[in-house]
Each structure stands twice: as structure tokens, then as C-alpha cells.
Design a protein around this motif. Structure first.
Motif, PDB file in Angstrom:
ATOM      1  N   VAL A  89       0.814  -1.225   0.000  1.00 17.91           N
ATOM      2  CA  VAL A  89       0.000   0.000   0.000  1.00 17.91           C
ATOM      3  C   VAL A  89       0.841   1.266   0.000  1.00 17.91           C
ATOM      4  N   HIS A  90       2.119   1.203   0.410  1.00 18.29           N
ATOM      5  CA  HIS A  90       2.923   2.425   0.478  1.00 18.29           C
ATOM      6  C   HIS A  90       3.514   2.810  -0.871  1.00 18.29           C
ATOM      7  N   ASN A  91       3.676   1.852  -1.753  1.00 16.87           N
ATOM      8  CA  ASN A  91       4.141   2.153  -3.117  1.00 16.87           C
ATOM      9  C   ASN A  91       3.336   1.269  -4.067  1.00 16.87           C
ATOM     10  N   PRO A  92       2.051   1.604  -4.249  1.00 19.11           N
ATOM     11  CA  PRO A  92       1.150   0.695  -4.970  1.00 19.11           C
ATOM     12  C   PRO A  92       1.546   0.461  -6.416  1.00 19.11           C
ATOM     13  N   GLU A  93       2.098   1.487  -7.096  1.00 19.86           N
ATOM     14  CA  GLU A  93       2.454   1.299  -8.508  1.00 19.86           C
ATOM     15  C   GLU A  93       3.532   0.224  -8.659  1.00 19.86           C
ATOM     16  N   HIS A  94       4.591   0.328  -7.840  1.00 20.88           N
ATOM     17  CA  HIS A  94       5.657  -0.678  -7.900  1.00 20.88           C
ATOM     18  C   HIS A  94       5.116  -2.046  -7.503  1.00 20.88           C
ATOM     19  N   ALA A  95       4.292  -2.076  -6.449  1.00 21.08           N
ATOM     20  CA  ALA A  95       3.765  -3.345  -5.968  1.00 21.08           C
ATOM     21  C   ALA A  95       2.911  -4.026  -7.031  1.00 21.08           C
ATOM     22  N   GLN A  96       2.055  -3.235  -7.725  1.00 20.56           N
ATOM     23  CA  GLN A  96       1.205  -3.829  -8.761  1.00 20.56           C
ATOM     24  C   GLN A  96       2.041  -4.450  -9.870  1.00 20.56           C
ATOM     25  N   ARG A  97       3.070  -3.716 -10.334  1.00 21.69           N
ATOM     26  CA  ARG A  97       3.908  -4.257 -11.406  1.00 21.69           C
ATOM     27  C   ARG A  97       4.597  -5.543 -10.982  1.00 21.69           C
ATOM     28  N   LEU A  98       5.152  -5.549  -9.758  1.00 24.35           N
ATOM     29  CA  LEU A  98       5.892  -6.716  -9.289  1.00 24.35           C
ATOM     30  C   LEU A  98       4.971  -7.909  -9.061  1.00 24.35           C
ATOM     31  N   LEU A  99       3.808  -7.667  -8.432  1.00 26.42           N
ATOM     32  CA  LEU A  99       2.895  -8.768  -8.128  1.00 26.42           C
ATOM     33  C   LEU A  99       2.304  -9.364  -9.409  1.00 26.42           C
ATOM     34  N   ARG A 100       2.003  -8.511 -10.380  1.00 27.49           N
ATOM     35  CA  ARG A 100       1.488  -9.045 -11.642  1.00 27.49           C
ATOM     36  C   ARG A 100       2.542  -9.921 -12.324  1.00 27.49           C
ATOM     37  N   ALA A 101       3.817  -9.481 -12.260  1.00 23.00           N
ATOM     38  CA  ALA A 101       4.891 -10.281 -12.865  1.00 23.00           C
ATOM     39  C   ALA A 101       5.012 -11.631 -12.172  1.00 23.00           C
ATOM     40  N   ILE A 102       4.852 -11.642 -10.846  1.00 23.12           N
ATOM     41  CA  ILE A 102       4.917 -12.909 -10.110  1.00 23.12           C
ATOM     42  C   ILE A 102       3.736 -13.803 -10.481  1.00 23.12           C
ATOM     43  N   LYS A 103       2.531 -13.197 -10.595  1.00 21.88           N
ATOM     44  CA  LYS A 103       1.350 -13.973 -10.961  1.00 21.88           C
ATOM     45  C   LYS A 103       1.484 -14.568 -12.362  1.00 21.88           C
ATOM     46  N   GLN A 104       2.118 -13.818 -13.274  1.00 26.44           N
ATOM     47  CA  GLN A 104       2.306 -14.331 -14.627  1.00 26.44           C
ATOM     48  C   GLN A 104       3.183 -15.579 -14.637  1.00 26.44           C
ATOM     49  N   MET A 105       4.006 -15.737 -13.610  1.00 31.21           N
ATOM     50  CA  MET A 105       4.824 -16.938 -13.499  1.00 31.21           C
ATOM     51  C   MET A 105       4.012 -18.128 -12.994  1.00 31.21           C
ATOM     52  N   GLY A 106       2.767 -17.876 -12.514  1.00 31.51           N
ATOM     53  CA  GLY A 106       1.923 -18.945 -11.988  1.00 31.51           C
ATOM     54  C   GLY A 106       2.005 -19.119 -10.492  1.00 31.51           C
ATOM     55  N   VAL A 107       2.722 -18.227  -9.795  1.00 31.59           N
ATOM     56  CA  VAL A 107       2.902 -18.326  -8.344  1.00 31.59           C
ATOM     57  C   VAL A 107       1.738 -17.643  -7.635  1.00 31.59           C
ATOM     58  N   ARG A 108       1.286 -18.240  -6.515  1.00 29.82           N
ATOM     59  CA  ARG A 108       0.196 -17.669  -5.727  1.00 29.82           C
ATOM     60  C   ARG A 108       0.744 -16.578  -4.799  1.00 29.82           C
ATOM     61  N   LEU A 109      -0.164 -15.668  -4.361  1.00 31.77           N
ATOM     62  CA  LEU A 109       0.218 -14.557  -3.486  1.00 31.77           C
ATOM     63  C   LEU A 109      -0.739 -14.477  -2.307  1.00 31.77           C
TER      64      LEU A 109
END
Length: 846
Positions: free
Chosen positions: A722-742
Motif C-alpha cells: 500500500v505504500h508504493n502501490p504502482e511498484h507493488a502492482q507491477r511486481l505482483l502481476r509479474a509474479i502472478k504471470q509466473m503462476g505463483v500464488r500470493l
């Protein structure tokens, strides 16, 4: 020549061969033979060359007058003599070899030299030939040949060779390169120096055209030089001739060229001398460039040139400065100390006057004044005395340069060297000097003072989550607050990072120091607004008193630092005075930190695994990997003690990478044992989440261990997104694209609302254990937990309750349709083998 001599080599009479030959016929034949012999003899006598015939033993049997003249003998003195009698021994041996070869092969020999001893003892050289003589039956009977007197020619040739040898020796002895070319520019001769200059062997140069040895752009200039010499016949001296070395580099030869004529005076080529001046030309070129730069700088400079008379009064002032005229009018007729300038010298103008009256040169003396507009003005002056031809002193001359900007920059550099660039506070170096001065003063006047070591709590968390800009803003505001909390006689400095240190003068009692510490804690505790968010921090303060806790700088700083760490261990947001008792605790922390830094390389970490159970079916649906540390010296260290320290000292990233790799490898090991696949949850730290190599590390570990991405669940805290949502969204989407759960861990304990999470690709919410602990009895915890479960379901998230330890807690969660639970009620964190037993037990039930 005598008929008898000539007849001596006539073929032998074999007697009558035909019976009944008439006397008349015989007479006719003999007459014909005499006529033939006479004709043969006349022919031999008319030729200029010497003719000879010898038998197989080398005895002379026939010769002409030219032969007699060549050796100085009469014919009768030579007939019957062997060639050895009028030849040097070595020549006779060579002659024998030649005649023997002709005898064996039957092939005539031509153009060989035959030295003979004349009657007067001199040597004559005959160049001639020899061929085999056969009788009517084809049998060898002797030799004959022609000799030409080449004595003079050989002498001339030998003299020529000797001359050429001396000439070649002279050419080879000179250090400069010598060359000869024909009119077409083809090289016909060169010396060793020429070969060395170009890096070729002689045979590689002779026969080549000079164009092949020149850069293409140089052909035209060389042609012009040679053509001018050809047309005028006047040699050209000292022209530069660039040539290509064998290695492709260019060499410059300074040399000459002159026309070469034959004996008839007709031009046949050119010759000349070249000297390698490559390095000299390079130096000359560099010198010209340097001189050009110097002239350019001289034209561009705004420096002053000045002269003084014997009374040290200015007589000349010159500059390209726009104000040169007004400055000149002001200075002329005055001495430097009469201009109103001030001098940077501990003894002022007196020292400068002594120097000038001693007629000594000086360099970079700084004069300065304040202009009418209030700005400073600095000038650097250098000068040297002037003496006339008689050695009498006539004054000074020199240059002056304005250095105002330089002085201001030096002062700025000095300021930056002693002050923190971010907060403007004194830095470590300046604080050290001030502390040393305070110690000297306190010793002299028996005074007391205190050193306060201050470290901000939670600064690293804010800096990592909100970014460095927010962290810098926080540090600047904290510095202003600390400065305002102190008296003007006290001093606060920044040591670096989030560490500050204060020097509080004349504080004989601990109570007065404690009051100052409370003011600083209160100043740090007030809320900050960073990137439109309200944030709070606290501080930990350690205090060392002079002279009780140390009588030198090192002891005071060390003990104040130890006291600060004790304050942190006491819960932070407090101050502690140094005492000998807390030294032991500080040493324990130092031991902990030292061992933690080497724990990974010593293989001291291990993982325990805590099962997640489905509340509806009771089956194990997942597992969380939990880090454990066992040290030979410290024993088993609790995670709550070493994980925050790992974050603080910066080793959490490699440790976190080890955890991720080990957990994935263990999951695959269970499957190879025939156990069912389970989802492996691994926590990510704040520093890991900010690490630029995180995505690459995850991909590499999954690839190396072979674990399917869908069996990995990465747990992060809500504060990390929540403190840096733009960076977090980019990183989490990249992780999800790998098929990993969050998963969001410890949900509810941070700052965000559940609605914010709809913007992030989250799969799982883990309700913080603090709500589960009293969920049965506390209405507030019941409401919060129920709301989290309900809203999680709305967002299609899996909800997991942490810290479930009682049946009553489990019942509440079932009633509210919570998906999974994790806690001591079902399983504590256990070693890999014990968790495998849980899976096997479940298999048996199935």
C-alpha cells in the motif's frame, strides 16, 4: 707457324687401306691435305684470340701466334710443355677438373678463367673454352679451345668490386637510410638502415615501387619533388617523406633526393638519404599544439599583468577585464598595502613587506576585499623581482588572478566536509573535533557534559516502503526537531543513516540530561506527513556522561552507543544511561550479530513446517516454511530475536533466497517419496520485496528444483503493497504471470482497508493472530474477524486464520465459513520428517 708444328696433331697414318692405289692419286691427296692445313693455319693466325690444342696429358701440341703473344713465349718453347709448367698450382688443379669433366661427359666447357704465368713471371688471365678432340674412330685424343686475354678486364672488374664493396660498406655504416630508385620509382638499392626504418628485409624492398611504400595521400607530393629534381637537375634537401612500415604504421623520413646519371650524362634514376624523424615530428607537433593552446589561453585569460617600481608602487596594470581602466587608475602609484586590500597571512602586511624588501619571489598570495555591493572579492597574486643589466633592483612584475569563485567553492567544500549534506547538521568528523574540544575544556575547568547517541526506530521500514525521497524528508524534519529541542550552547550532529549524536554541555546531574532526552523523544514521536500519509516513528537514546562513563572521545562514543542499543532492547522509544551492567548485554547483541552474519555459510539455518488445514474437510491443504537458527555458541535463537536483526544488518535477502530454495526443494522431495503435493507458503521480507533480483531468483529456483509454480505461495505484508502501490502492482502481476500464488500475511494489523486489495492480484488473506487470540470473548475481534472473512469471500480470496490454538476458536471460524486454519491446535512447526508423517497419516485415512 711451322708446318711441322701444325702437322704434329695430324691424324696418324694407318698405312695403305686400298690395294693398288696409284702414286698419282696419293700425290693428289697429299696436296689437298697440305692446302687444307695451310688454310686452317691461316685462319688460326688471323684470329685475335689464342688458340690451343693439347693431348690427353695436357701437353701442348698446337697453338697460334696469339697464344704465344699472350704468354710471351715462342711457339717452339711451348710445344710439348705441359700446362702445369706455366700455371699456378691451384689454377692447374682447377684446369684439370674442368678438362676431366669435359673428357668424361664430352660436353664442352665455356667461359671459364684460365690463369697462366707469362715468361716474364707476370700473370695473364684468359677467358676461354675447351672441347674434346676425337680421332677418326671417335676415340678421345686431346683437347682444344680458345682463350681471350681478359687480364685487364678482370683487374678493372676486381677494382670495381672492391670499389663497390667500399661504397657498400660506407653506405651500410651510416645510420641514415640510403636509397636508389630508377626513373619509374622502382627501388634498386637500399641500405640496412632503410630496411630497419621500414621493418622489411632488403629482398622485400628491392624491385618494389616507392608508391607501394607510401600512404596514398602522399603519392602526389613525392612525385612533385622527384619530378622537379628530374627537370632541373637540382637536388632537393630536407623534405619529409612519409612511408608505410611493414606493420602498417607510418614513419616519417626527413631526407634528400638527387638525380643519378650514367656515364653519358643521361638521367637513369634518383638517390638520397632519409633520417627517421617520426618521434621528432610528433614532439614538434605536440609542441605546436601546446603553443597554440598557450596562445589561445593567453588571448582568452582575464588575468592581470602588473609591474612595480623600486618603491613597490604599481606602474603598470593590464588585463582584458572590462573594468581594466578603472582598476588601473585606482592602483597606479600605490603600494599593495595602500589599496585597502586585506591579505591572508597570519602576520598580515608586515610579513609581505619583509618578503618584498628582501627582493624574494612569491607565489599565490591571497588578497581580498568586500565590494560595494557586499559580495566578497578574492585575488591570487604571484610576482618576482626585476634586476637590470647591472644587477640593480628595479621593481617587481607578476600576474594576478581573480579566485572569488574558487574561494567560495573551497569554503563550500570545507562546509560539506564538516557538515551533513542532507540535514545541514555537523557530520561525524566535525562532531569528533567538537567533542575533543569539549573534553579539553572540561578537563581544564572541571566541568561535566553528556553525549547522547540517538537512533530512529522504524526508519528503515518507512524508507524501504515509501522510498528514499520520503526517508530523506523524514531525516531533515527530525534534524530540525532535534536542533529545536536543544539549547543554543548544545550541538546535534548526524553520523549517517538514521543515527544522530548530541553534545549537551554543563550537565552535572542526570536529571537535567534525562529532561533533554525526553524532549528529543517527544520531538521524534510527533507524527510526520510523508507522501500524503501520516507516519510515526520513535527514537532510542543512549547517554554517556563525562567523565564518569569515559574520559576520551572513543570511550564516550562507544558507551553512548552501547546504551542506545540497550534502549532498543528495552522496547525502543526510551532512553538509557550507560552502566557497566548493560555492557554485558551489548556484548551479547554483538555476539548475536557476528554469528548471524556467518550463519548461512556455516549451514546453521533450518526450516520447520506448519500445516494448514481445511476447516470444512479437515485435510491438510498447505504448509508454511518457518526459519529456525541453531548456533553452537548461542544454541537455538528465537525467530523474533534474529529475524529483525537480519533485516537491520542487511543479510535477510540472501537468507530469504536460501529459505525459498530449500522449501521448494523439500516440497519436491516429499513428492518423490510418494506423498501428495501441497502448496508451500514462504514469507518475503521488506528488503526482498524491494530487491531488483527477486523475479529472477524466483524463476531460477523453480527451474532448478522443478517445483510447479502453482504449488508456491509467497506471503507479503499489507504495508509492502500500500505504500508504493504502482511498484507493488507491477511486481505482483509479474509474479502472478509466473503462476505463483500470493498471500497477504498478518492482515488487519497494518494501515490499509480491505477494499484496497482489489487492485492487487492476491489469492489468500491470512487473518492476523492478534484478532484470533480473543475472538471468542472480545466482541471487537469477533466483528473484525467476521468482516475480514466476509469481505475476503466477496473478493473470491482464500481466508486463512493464523494462531488457532483452541477448539472454541476453530468453531467460531467454521461458523463464519473461514477456509483454512493454522496453529498449535492442529500442528506446531515441525521438522521435514515429522510433517511427512502427518501427510502419511492423512493418506491412511483416505
Amino acid at each position: 707457324m711451322d708446318k711441322e708444328v701444325f702437322a704434329a696433331f695430324r691424324p696418324r697414318d694407318g698405312g695403305d687401306t686400298t690395294a693398288g692405289t696409284s702414286t698419282a692419286a696419293r700425290a693428289t691427296a697429299e696436296e689437298a691435305l697440305r692446302a687444307s692445313e695451310e688454310k686452317y693455319r691461316d685462319i688460326l693466325e688471323t684470329i685475335e684470340d689464342a688458340y690451343y690444342e693439347v693431348d690427353l696429358q695436357g701437353n701442348m701440341v698446337l697453338l697460334n701466334s696469339a697464344f704465344c703473344r699472350m704468354v710471351g713465349y715462342e711457339a717452339h718453347e711451348l710445344i710439348g710443355r705441359n700446362n702445369r709448367s706455366y700455371q699456378p698450382i691451384d689454377v692447374a688443379a682447377r684446369t684439370y677438373q674442368t678438362f676431366n669433366q669435359v673428357f668424361r661427359t664430352g660436353v664442352p666447357a665455356h667461359a671459364f678463367d684460365w690463369e697462366m704465368i707469362r715468361k716474364d713471371g707476370s700473370i695473364v688471365v684468359g677467358e676461354g673454352s675447351v672441347q674434346l678432340v676425337r680421332d677418326l674412330n671417335g676415340e678421345p685424343v686431346g683437347f682444344r679451345g680458345i682463350l681471350r686475354d681478359v687480364t685487364e678486364r678482370r683487374r678493372v672488374e676486381r677494382a670495381l668490386r672492391e670499389s663497390e664493396g667500399r661504397y657498400r660498406s660506407i653506405i651500410e655504416s651510416i645510420q641514415d637510410a640510403y636509397y636508389e630508385v630508377n626513373l619509374a620509382g622502382t627501388m634498386v638499392m637500399c641500405n640496412s638502415a632503410f630496411c630497419r626504418m621500414l621493418g622489411y628485409e632488403s629482398h622485400e624492398i628491392v624491385g618494389r615501387n616507392n608508391r607501394q611504400l607510401q600512404p596514398p595521400d602522399f603519392h602526389g607530393r613525392i612525385y612533385e619533388v622527384f619530378n622537379r629534381v628530374y627537370k632541373t637537375g637540382i637536388p632537393t634537401e630536407s623534405f619529409d617523406w612519409q612511408m608505410l612500415r611493414k606493420d602498417g604504421s607510418v614513419v616519417t623520413g626527413e631526407g634528400s633526393v638527387q638525380l643519378v646519371r650514367n656515364s653519358s650524362g643521361a638521367p637513369v634514376g634518383f638517390c638520397g638519404i632519409l633520417r627517421d624523424v617520426t618521434e621528432r615530428r610528433r614532439v614538434e607537433h605536440a609542441l605546436r599544439e601546446s603553443e597554440a593552446r598557450f596562445r589561445s589561453l593567453t588571448n582568452l585569460t582575464s588575468d592581470w599583468y602588473w609591474e612595480q617600481d623600486a618603491d613597490i608602487r604599481f606602474t603598470r596594470m593590464e588585463s582584458r577585464d572590462a573594468n581594466a581602466a578603472s582598476v588601473r587608475d585606482f592602483f597606479l602609484g600605490r603600494t599593495p598595502w595602500e589599496t585597502g586590500l586585506r591579505i591572508e597571512h597570519e602576520r598580515g602586511w608586515d610579513a609581505f613587506r619583509e618578503l618584498m624588501f628582501a627582493r624574494k619571489p612569491f607565489r599565490d598570495i591571497i588578497f581580498h576585499r568586500t565590494l560595494e555591493c557586499g559580495t566578497p572579492y578574492f585575488v591570487s597574486v604571484s610576482g618576482e623581482p626585476i634586476f637590470d643589466g647591472s644587477g640593480d633592483f628595479t621593481g617587481y612584475r607578476g600576474v594576478a588572478r581573480e579566485i572569488t569563485d574558487k574561494k567560495i567553492a573551497e569554503e563550500r567544500i570545507q562546509y560539506l566536509a564538516t557538515h551533513d549534506g542532507l540535514t545541514g547538521l555537523p557530520n561525524r568528523m566535525m562532531f569528533s573535533e567538537l567533542l575533543s574540544a569539549a573534553i579539553r575544556t572540561a578537563r581544564r575547568y572541571d566541568r561535566r557534559f553528556a553525549v547522547l547517541f540517538i537512533d530512529l526506530d522504524r526508519f528503515k521500514y518507512i524508507n524501504d516502503t515509501l522510498g528514499h525521497h520520503a526517508g530523506d524528508t523524514l531525516l531533515k524534519e527530525v534534524a530540525d526537531r532535534f536542533k529545536a529541542a536543544l539549547r543554543s550552547s548544545d550541538m546535534i550532529a548526524r553520523l549517517g543513516g538514521d543515527e544522530f549524536v548530541a553534545l549537551v554541555h554543563e550537565t552535572p546531574e542526570e536529571d537535567s540530561v534525562a529532561a533533554v532526552a525526553r524532549k528529543m523523544l517527544a520531538a521524534a514521536a510527533r507524527p510526520f506527513t510523508l507522501v500524503e500519509r501520516e507516519c510515526r516513528i520513535s527514537a532510542s537514546v543512549g547517554i554517556a556522561m563525562y567523565p564518569r562513563d569515559g574520559d576520551d572521545e572513543q570511550a564516550l562514543m562507544k558507551n553512548a552507543d552501547i546504551a542506545m542499543y540497550f534502549a532498543k532492547e528495552e522496547g525502543k522509544n526510551n532512553f538509557q544511561f550507560y552502566s557497566k551492567e548493560i555492557t554485558t548485554q551489548s556484548l551479547e547483541r554483538l555476539t548475536l550479530e557476528t554469528n548471524l552474519r556467518r550463519a548461512l555459510e556455516r549451514d546453521e539455518f533450518s526450516l520447520h513446517y506448519q500445516a494448514k488445514r481445511d476447516l470444512a474437510t479437515g485435510r491438510i491443504t498447505g504448509v508454511e516454511a518457518l526459519l529456525r537458527w541453531t548456533n553452537d555458541e548461542l544454541g537455538s535463537v528465537p525467530p523474533s530475536q534474529f529475524i529483525p536483526l537480519a533485516e537491520e544488518i542487511g543479510v535477510i535477502v540472501p537468507v530469504g533466497k536460501w529459505v525459498l530454495k530449500t522449501a521448494c526443494a523439500q516440497n519436491m522431495a516429499w513428492q518423490r517419496e510418494g506423498l501428495p503435493p501441497v502448496c508451500m507458503a514462504v514469507n518475503l521480507s521488506v528488503r526482498q520485496f524491494a530487491d531488483e533480483d527477486l523475479l529472477g531468483d524466483i524463476a531460477a529456483i523453480l527451474r532448478e528444483t522443478g517445483m510447479p509454480p502453482g504449488l508456491l505461495e509467497l506471503e507479503i505484508t499489507e504495508g509492502m503493497v500500500v505504500h508504493n502501490p504502482e511498484h507493488a502492482q507491477r511486481l505482483l502481476r509479474a509474479i502472478k504471470q509466473m503462476g505463483v500464488r500470493l498471500a497477504i500475511d498478518d492482515f488487519g494489523a497494518g494501515y490499509s482497508a480491505l477494499g484496497q486489495l482489489k487492485h492487487f492480484p492476491i489469492d489468500t488473506l491470512k487473518v492476523d493472530r492478534s484478532f484470533i487470540r480473543d475472538v471468542v470473548d472480545n466482541p471487537g475481534d469477533k466483528a473484525i474477524t467476521g468482516a475480514i472473512i466476509s469481505m475476503g469471500k466477496t473478493l473470491n480470496l482464500t481466508v486463512v486464520a493464523e494462531g488457532v490454538e483452541t477448539v472454541e476458536q476453530e468453531s467460531f471460524l467454521k461458523e463464519h465459513a473461514c477456509d483454512q486454519m493454522q496453529g498449535f491446535l492442529f500442528s506446531k512447526p515441525v521438522p521435514p520428517g515429522d510433517f511427512a508423517d502427518l501427510l502419511r497419516a492423512q493418506q491412511k485415512k483416505d
